[in-house]
Scaffold this motif. Structure first.
Motif, short mmCIF file in Angstrom:
data_model
loop_
_atom_site.label_atom_id
_atom_site.label_comp_id
_atom_site.label_asym_id
_atom_site.label_seq_id
_atom_site.Cartn_x
_atom_site.Cartn_y
_atom_site.Cartn_z
N ILE A 68 0.84 -1.20 0.00
CA ILE A 68 0.00 0.00 0.00
C ILE A 68 0.88 1.25 0.00
O ILE A 68 0.64 2.20 -0.76
CB ILE A 68 -0.95 -0.02 1.21
CG1 ILE A 68 -2.00 -1.11 1.04
CG2 ILE A 68 -1.62 1.35 1.41
CD1 ILE A 68 -2.80 -1.40 2.29
N GLY A 69 1.89 1.25 0.86
CA GLY A 69 2.81 2.38 0.88
C GLY A 69 3.55 2.53 -0.44
O GLY A 69 3.71 3.63 -0.97
N ALA A 70 4.01 1.40 -0.99
CA ALA A 70 4.72 1.43 -2.27
C ALA A 70 3.83 1.95 -3.39
O ALA A 70 4.29 2.70 -4.27
CB ALA A 70 5.24 0.03 -2.61
N THR A 71 2.56 1.59 -3.35
CA THR A 71 1.62 2.03 -4.38
C THR A 71 1.49 3.55 -4.41
O THR A 71 1.55 4.17 -5.47
CB THR A 71 0.24 1.39 -4.15
OG1 THR A 71 0.36 -0.02 -4.21
CG2 THR A 71 -0.77 1.87 -5.18
N VAL A 72 1.31 4.14 -3.24
CA VAL A 72 1.15 5.60 -3.17
C VAL A 72 2.42 6.30 -3.67
O VAL A 72 2.35 7.28 -4.41
CB VAL A 72 0.82 6.04 -1.73
CG1 VAL A 72 0.70 7.55 -1.64
CG2 VAL A 72 -0.48 5.38 -1.26
N VAL A 73 3.58 5.78 -3.28
CA VAL A 73 4.85 6.37 -3.72
C VAL A 73 5.00 6.24 -5.24
O VAL A 73 5.38 7.21 -5.92
CB VAL A 73 6.05 5.70 -3.00
CG1 VAL A 73 7.37 6.15 -3.63
CG2 VAL A 73 6.04 6.06 -1.53
N ILE A 74 4.69 5.07 -5.78
CA ILE A 74 4.85 4.85 -7.22
C ILE A 74 3.85 5.69 -8.01
O ILE A 74 4.19 6.22 -9.09
CB ILE A 74 4.70 3.35 -7.54
CG1 ILE A 74 5.85 2.55 -6.92
CG2 ILE A 74 4.67 3.12 -9.05
CD1 ILE A 74 5.68 1.05 -7.01
#
Length: 343
Positions: A68-74
């Motif tokens: 979830i965190g990676a998704t927002v960053v990407i």
């Protein structure tokens, strides 16, 4: 008259097209998940058991939270390679706060999550203020956080944390236990593990924030075209920094959950977890080019990885072969994403 109406109509069609693409990607990932479940159900009779389902849920929790965190960053056009190391540092800090400082477990875990947030803030500032590429900035944080975790513990596990420390990772809601005639407890229903509930709540909250809040719309705008977003009045640097802070906070939370499950803090925990996080996002339809992605797709992607590993384990496939298969899945997914971007 018609010329004046054309731009809004075109924009509306473009928005509709983007939503359709998101739905197509999400349903494609969901179709893959259903196919995996069907295939492993045929090859292993124990795959669809309640106990195995709970096991998969616990395994997926860490991947999903980091994803979830990676998704927002990407989506915002970045990348975060540090989450595995930040996870370990946060868990170690929480454990040391309990063992060395005598803090209550909730406060100690808040301290661990806070450390994750600070690491995310540093990542964001290095990317936005020092203008370093996200890959290099987060790679540096990956090494720093891992080194700090090893330094604080002397490269040894922190144990003797007490039962209260394991409640978050091992507890369950609605667990039903009955004492049998032999005097031993009998589990009627294992309950819903707290980490799974935590994952569901956070996924819903972040998904709602991305789709319904001003900040969420700004995240998509920055990932689609940072310069156009800046000219439109979006504080690009602030938005990017906040995405890294969220990723760090979720890494810190994941570290606390994992260490709680083990009731031991391992400074070497979380190695290569950042790749699982990025893979779950990409499998779920998040574009590495930025501007495209959904939380629901990432959660499905996390379950694809978790079920794939679980099913391969139950069928006796070696860990080395599993890495090859998952690597091929990631390559195929990224290739499809590249084809979509070219179109």
């Amino acid at each position: 008259m018609s010329a004046g109406l054309n731009p809004p109509v075109t924009a509306a069609r473009r928005r509709l097209s983007d939503r359709q693409k998101d739905l197509i990607q999400t349903f494609a990932a969901l179709g893959s998940l259903v196919a995996l479940v069907a295939a492993f159900s045929l090859t292993s009779g124990a795959f669809l058991s309640l106990g195995n389902g709970m096991s998969i849920g616990l395994q997926v929790t860490s991947i999903a939270l980091l994803g979830i965190g990676a998704t927002v960053v990407i989506i915002a056009g970045g990348i975060d390679l540090s989450v595995g190391s930040v996870l370990a540092l946060a868990g170690v800090v929480a454990a040391l706060c309990v063992k060395e400082l005598g803090l209550p477990v909730p406060l100690a875990m808040l301290a661990g999550i806070g450390v994750g947030g600070v690491c995310g803030l540093v990542n964001g500032l290095v990317v936005t203020r020092l203008k370093l590429p996200p890959f290099i900035a987060t790679l540096g944080m990956m090494l720093i956080a891992r080194g700090l975790a090893l330094q604080l513990t002397g490269a040894r596990a922190v144990s003797g944390l007490g039962e209260a420390f394991g409640e978050l990772g091992n507890g369950a809601l609605l667990r039903l236990v009955r004492v049998g005639e032999d005097g031993f407890p009998e589990v009627l229903f294992p309950g819903i593990p707290y980490p799974v509930l935590l994952m569901a709540v956070i996924a819903l909250a972040v998904a709602f924030g991305l789709r319904r809040s001003v900040l969420g719309r700004h995240v998509y705008a920055v990932g689609s075209n940072a310069e156009a977003a800046r000219l439109s009045g979006v504080a690009v640097g602030r938005v990017v920094t906040l995405t890294y802070v969220l990723s760090g906070l979720l890494a810190g939370l994941t570290g606390c959950v994992l260490m709680s499950r083990l009731v031991t803090a391992q400074p070497n925990e979380g190695v290569m977890y950042e790749l699982d996080a990025i893979a779950s996002a990409v499998i779920g339809g998040t574009s590495l080019a930025g501007g495209v992605g959904t939380i629901s797709g990432t959660v499905i992607g996390a379950f694809v990885i978790g079920i794939l590993r679980n099913g391969l384990n139950m069928n006796g496939v070696s860990a080395f072969t599993q890495q090859i298969i998952i690597g091929l899945v990631i390559l195929l997914t990224v290739w499809i994403d590249q084809l979509r971007n070219r179109r």
